[in-house]
Design a protein around this motif. Structure first.
Motif, short mmCIF file in Angstrom:
data_model
loop_
_atom_site.label_atom_id
_atom_site.label_comp_id
_atom_site.label_asym_id
_atom_site.label_seq_id
_atom_site.Cartn_x
_atom_site.Cartn_y
_atom_site.Cartn_z
N ASP A 243 -3.20 -44.64 8.57
CA ASP A 243 -4.39 -43.80 8.75
C ASP A 243 -5.23 -43.71 7.48
O ASP A 243 -5.83 -42.68 7.18
N HIS B 98 3.36 -42.54 8.96
CA HIS B 98 3.35 -41.11 8.63
C HIS B 98 3.70 -40.34 9.89
O HIS B 98 3.73 -40.92 10.99
N HIS C 56 -6.05 -47.01 14.34
CA HIS C 56 -7.09 -46.23 15.02
C HIS C 56 -8.41 -46.98 15.20
O HIS C 56 -9.38 -46.38 15.67
N HIS D 228 -9.99 -44.07 9.94
CA HIS D 228 -9.83 -43.78 11.38
C HIS D 228 -10.93 -44.38 12.23
O HIS D 228 -10.66 -44.91 13.30
N ASP E 227 0.61 -38.71 16.82
CA ASP E 227 0.16 -39.95 17.45
C ASP E 227 0.82 -41.19 16.83
O ASP E 227 0.50 -42.31 17.21
N HIS E 228 1.77 -40.98 15.91
CA HIS E 228 2.51 -42.09 15.29
C HIS E 228 4.01 -41.96 15.53
O HIS E 228 4.71 -42.97 15.59
#
Ligand SMILES: [Zn+2]
Length: 299
Positions: free
Chosen positions: A224, A132, A271, A227, A136-137
């Motif tokens: 995700d 996604h 995560h 998390h 942070d991806h």
């Protein structure tokens, strides 16, 4: 300054999220740990860790800070912040080096040194699969000067997620840089030989997990879907501040965790604490994390 830039990108990526404080990237050592998936090899790559304030904006937004504090305390964890990993997954397939997600992509990022530790150069990566489009991806798709970080790779994401990313004005520079590389797909299709995208909606409109299969062995990169190994697993029905559609996020999270606890399938969770490889088990009304044994990995 780089961290501030990241926080801006991250916050912009979370269009509708009532984010009260940005996650704080923490310094970590670069690391790559390989594990076998049937005849294939995959490597967990450490990018950074986040400290996420327990302020009601991210975890348990409908449960309240005291309830989240109680869950953290019961697990023996600090209660002022929730520490989560930020990890990516490298998959070695015949003729392909596939990278699933690219980390935060700023000065705090250890993705490139971790890739080097795995013995792979950025130019060797043939496919980047995106779960996604949060910062942070996708942050690591471009270098600090805005160039393509993986110039020989196709960048693959669901069509719905590409539409979502293109609408994110905070990511305009990134979108412009990667547009020539992007190839979209419909979830449910095999995106590279041996890796199939599975729709797990709610976190973002086009969020997917990736199922890696070799013979009878499989490993699911859950993206995700969850998390925190503490809060998300003990209380899967609590709303997550980063979920675009919180009601759908809860339904997807419980359904997927229920399925994984029944199948005992090995997963990779970007995560969860590095390396983020293990299985899900049912406990009470929730779930617990069972990390893979240290002996499962090689360097
Ligand atoms: Zn994330």
């Amino acid at each position: 300054m780089a961290v501030t830039k990241f926080a801006a990108l991250f916050a912009a990526a979370l269009l509708a999220a009532p984010l009260t404080a940005a996650p704080m990237p923490q310094p970590v050592a670069p690391e790559a740990r390989w594990v076998a998936v049937g005849a294939l090899r995959v490597a967990a790559l450490h990018d950074t860790d986040f400290l996420i304030p327990n302020d009601g904006g991210t975890f348990g937004v409908d449960a309240g800070v005291p309830a989240v504090t109680a869950v953290l305390a019961a697990a023996g964890a600090p209660t002022d912040t929730v520490r989560v990993g930020v990890n990516a997954l490298l998959v070695e397939l015949p003729g392909h080096f596939v990278l699933i997600d690219t980390g935060v992509g700023v000065a705090a990022s250890q993705l490139m040194p971790s890739l080097t530790a795995a013995g792979v150069k950025p130019g060797d990566v043939t496919d980047v699969l995106i779960t996604h489009s949060h910062g942070d991806h996708v942050g690591g798709l471009i270098t600090s000067d805005g160039a393509q970080a993986f110039p020989n790779a196709k960048v693959r994401m669901s069509a719905a997620e590409w539409t979502f990313l293109q609408a994110n004005t905070g990511a305009a520079k990134l979108v412009a840089a990667i547009t020539p590389q992007v190839a979209t797909f419909t979830p449910g299709t095999m995106v590279v030989p041996g890796i199939t995208a599975m729709s797990i909606p709610g976190h973002t409109p086009g969020h997917v997990a990736y199922e890696i299969v070799s013979g009878k062995v499989r490993l699911l990169d859950i993206g995700d879907t969850a998390h925190s190994t503490i809060v998300s697993l003990a209380k899967p029905d609590w709303s997550m501040g980063f979920d675009s559609d919180k009601a759908l996020g809860k339904v997807s999270r419980r359904a997927e965790l229920t399925r994984l606890a029944a199948s005992h399938e090995m997963i990779f969770a970007p995560h969860f604490p590095y390396p983020g490889v293990g299985t899900i088990a049912a406990k009470g009304d929730g779930f617990i994390w069972v990390p893979a044994a240290a002996g499962s990995f090689t360097n």
